[in-house]
Design an enzyme around this catalytic site. Sequence first.
Site, PDB file in Angstrom:
ATOM      1  N   LYS A 143       0.841  -1.182   0.000  1.00  0.00           N
ATOM      2  CA  LYS A 143       0.000   0.000   0.000  1.00  0.00           C
ATOM      3  C   LYS A 143       0.881   1.237   0.000  1.00  0.00           C
ATOM      4  CE  LYS A 143      -1.154   1.761   4.451  1.00  0.00           C
ATOM      5  NZ  LYS A 143      -1.983   1.854   5.622  1.00  0.00           N
ATOM      6  N   HIS A 167      -2.604  -5.962   4.871  1.00  0.00           N
ATOM      7  CA  HIS A 167      -2.201  -6.898   5.932  1.00  0.00           C
ATOM      8  C   HIS A 167      -3.328  -7.181   6.927  1.00  0.00           C
ATOM      9  CE1 HIS A 167      -1.167  -3.072   7.880  1.00  0.00           C
ATOM     10  NE2 HIS A 167      -1.402  -3.708   9.003  1.00  0.00           N
ATOM     11  N   HIS A 227      -8.154  -0.708   4.679  1.00  0.00           N
ATOM     12  CA  HIS A 227      -8.311  -1.647   5.796  1.00  0.00           C
ATOM     13  C   HIS A 227      -9.756  -1.732   6.314  1.00  0.00           C
ATOM     14  CE1 HIS A 227      -4.058  -1.688   5.585  1.00  0.00           C
ATOM     15  NE2 HIS A 227      -3.853  -0.555   6.232  1.00  0.00           N
TER      16      HIS A 227
HETATM   17  P1  NAD Z   1      11.617   2.845   3.179  1.00  0.00           P
HETATM   18  O1  NAD Z   1      11.744   4.244   2.702  1.00  0.00           O
HETATM   19  O2  NAD Z   1      12.052   2.525   4.560  1.00  0.00           O
HETATM   20  O3  NAD Z   1      12.464   1.896   2.212  1.00  0.00           O
HETATM   21  C1  NAD Z   1      12.466   2.079   0.834  1.00  0.00           C
HETATM   22  C2  NAD Z   1      13.346   1.012   0.178  1.00  0.00           C
HETATM   23  O4  NAD Z   1      13.296   1.211  -1.230  1.00  0.00           O
HETATM   24  C3  NAD Z   1      14.812   1.037   0.570  1.00  0.00           C
HETATM   25  O5  NAD Z   1      15.283  -0.285   0.680  1.00  0.00           O
HETATM   26  C4  NAD Z   1      15.472   1.715  -0.639  1.00  0.00           C
HETATM   27  O6  NAD Z   1      16.815   1.297  -0.852  1.00  0.00           O
HETATM   28  C5  NAD Z   1      14.608   1.235  -1.755  1.00  0.00           C
HETATM   29  N1  NAD Z   1      14.634   2.135  -2.907  1.00  0.00           N
HETATM   30  C6  NAD Z   1      14.243   3.440  -2.960  1.00  0.00           C
HETATM   31  N2  NAD Z   1      14.443   3.934  -4.192  1.00  0.00           N
HETATM   32  C7  NAD Z   1      14.983   2.953  -4.929  1.00  0.00           C
HETATM   33  C8  NAD Z   1      15.421   2.840  -6.274  1.00  0.00           C
HETATM   34  N3  NAD Z   1      15.353   3.875  -7.132  1.00  0.00           N
HETATM   35  N4  NAD Z   1      15.914   1.659  -6.681  1.00  0.00           N
HETATM   36  C9  NAD Z   1      15.980   0.605  -5.845  1.00  0.00           C
HETATM   37  N5  NAD Z   1      15.584   0.641  -4.575  1.00  0.00           N
HETATM   38  C10 NAD Z   1      15.110   1.803  -4.120  1.00  0.00           C
HETATM   39  O7  NAD Z   1      10.112   2.413   2.907  1.00  0.00           O
HETATM   40  P2  NAD Z   1       9.228   1.341   3.727  1.00  0.00           P
HETATM   41  O8  NAD Z   1       8.689   2.001   4.924  1.00  0.00           O
HETATM   42  O9  NAD Z   1       9.989   0.091   3.903  1.00  0.00           O
HETATM   43  O10 NAD Z   1       8.001   1.130   2.737  1.00  0.00           O
HETATM   44  C11 NAD Z   1       8.063   0.358   1.561  1.00  0.00           C
HETATM   45  C12 NAD Z   1       6.680   0.251   0.960  1.00  0.00           C
HETATM   46  O11 NAD Z   1       5.818  -0.368   1.883  1.00  0.00           O
HETATM   47  C13 NAD Z   1       6.028   1.593   0.627  1.00  0.00           C
HETATM   48  O12 NAD Z   1       5.193   1.426  -0.489  1.00  0.00           O
HETATM   49  C14 NAD Z   1       5.181   1.866   1.851  1.00  0.00           C
HETATM   50  O13 NAD Z   1       4.091   2.707   1.553  1.00  0.00           O
HETATM   51  C15 NAD Z   1       4.721   0.470   2.175  1.00  0.00           C
HETATM   52  N6  NAD Z   1       4.338   0.285   3.565  1.00  0.00           N
HETATM   53  C16 NAD Z   1       5.218   0.473   4.582  1.00  0.00           C
HETATM   54  C17 NAD Z   1       4.816   0.249   5.881  1.00  0.00           C
HETATM   55  C18 NAD Z   1       5.769   0.421   7.034  1.00  0.00           C
HETATM   56  O14 NAD Z   1       5.363   0.129   8.148  1.00  0.00           O
HETATM   57  N7  NAD Z   1       6.991   0.843   6.821  1.00  0.00           N
HETATM   58  C19 NAD Z   1       3.516  -0.159   6.160  1.00  0.00           C
HETATM   59  C20 NAD Z   1       2.627  -0.365   5.104  1.00  0.00           C
HETATM   60  C21 NAD Z   1       3.061  -0.139   3.819  1.00  0.00           C
END
Ligand code: NAD
Length: 482
Positions: A147, A177, A239
């Site tokens: 998401k 989730h 959700h």
């Molecule tokens: P984050 O910013 O912590 O991590 C982003 C990741 O993407 C990193 O590993 C980074 O290296 C990689 N990345 C960024 N640009 C890149 C590129 N050009 N090429 C290759 N890799 C690249 O983000 P997150 O919090 O882990 O979230 C990831 C996804 O999950 C998002 O879509 C977010 O909305 C979703 N999400 C996160 C959570 C959470 O709790 N963190 C919950 C629900 C959904």
Amino acid sequence: VSRVIPVDTFDLVIFGGTGDLARRKILPGLYRRFLGGQMPQDSRIIAAARSDMSDDEFRAQVRAAIEEFVAADKRDAAVIDEFVARISYVAIDATGENGWAQLKDTMRDGVIRAFYFSVAPSLFGAIAERLSDHGIADPQSRIVVEKPFGRDLASAKALNAVLAQHFAEEQIYRIDHYLGKETVQNLMAVRFANILFEPLWKAQYIDHVQITVAETVGVDGRGAYYDTSGAMRDMVQNHLMQLLCLIAMEPPYHFDPNAVRDEKLKVIRALDPVAPEDIVRGQYLKGGDQDGYVAHSGNPHSRTESYIALKVHISNWRWKGTPFYLRTGKRLRARASEIAITFKEPPHSIFDDAEGWRENVLVIRLQPNEGMNLMVMIKEPGPGGMRLTQVPLDMSFAEALGEEGEDIPDAYERLIMDVIRGNQTLFMRGDEVEAAWAWADPIIEGWERRGDRPRGYEPGTSGPEDALMLLHRDGRRWREIR
Ligand code: NAD
């Protein structure tokens, strides 16, 4: 004793493997499935992210994540060594050409290939395109997308379209989730594997339904992002909508991915537009030494809601006349998610104790303490005559299932195993997501057009006062958040 059904051997690529979600949920979850014997010994995990790092450097990060996010009694040094030995790292540029050839070389033939897009949705298209252009994905491959799936109907359609250029709908796993939670699946078991509830599951016998997702945390740390979203987009469209669908849907002819999702889609299509007076939006205020929403968002003029309550009607034969009240918010009194289904009064009371009488309520608790409670009336014990009292018929899963029950897999673990199994039942289909946006968009456009401002609410409370009125007006009250 829990039965662990091993899945087929897989190569799982996690794009965004160094990100927050991978560290907190995906990697610790995979470790627990490995420990539980569900992840086959010859499966592998390949993390792909932007930074340059060696396999060993990444493995050290995974060890740290396990240390932080896996319970101490589940951390076994020998198993952790075996687990991290199955992990490798590829530095990749999602929007460029670096790393893709190396990723292709890393993948094995004859095993299931799954690709978890744990990156910003703006990268979904670029990654999907490169996976197919480089011949890394095959027709059996699966992709998992996180998401938010769009921020309105137009952007969700655009995302669906870009994924559809490279993958069939059967290959796309859109994660929500909430659907991976044990209790949510139990909701379907309780409804459709018993005869007790289903005959009463309609407007004739159900007075109203409340769906609450309350959080104690604020948006600090991700305020700038959150300010572009808000509670409606971040929680309700996905959700809470999914929970509403599982309560309201007709019995599917079979517990089969498309049969279940067809029924959910019909519910979303039957939702009425929501009138302005049936919407209450709020923003948490400064409290004690804690900043308020506007400071967290960095936008002193923000009109984004950190709380929303809605009264929702489903216009179909089953539900006409039974309101669904939805609410979700941040910095509330307690972290609690539950669904409460309140039944109507019996047609006639034979008892004089009208005061002691309460409605039957089926409470489905998602967190904490996953489980269900059915509130039923009994005679107050003792010599006091025929006085009535209400007691819970407790269906707390941890208790009912004994020791094993305490080891309920986390939603992410379960959903990742479903991806490997090729079971889409607990994932949102493209048309479902679009229908949910088609419902949400006019609601959001409505308050933007009117220039409505969210009401301030004190942190640590149950939200804005006006939200109480939403139910009081109908002679009802919210359940306490605790
Ligand atoms: P984050 O910013 O912590 O991590 C982003 C990741 O993407 C990193 O590993 C980074 O290296 C990689 N990345 C960024 N640009 C890149 C590129 N050009 N090429 C290759 N890799 C690249 O983000 P997150 O919090 O882990 O979230 C990831 C996804 O999950 C998002 O879509 C977010 O909305 C979703 N999400 C996160 C959570 C959470 O709790 N963190 C919950 C629900 C959904």
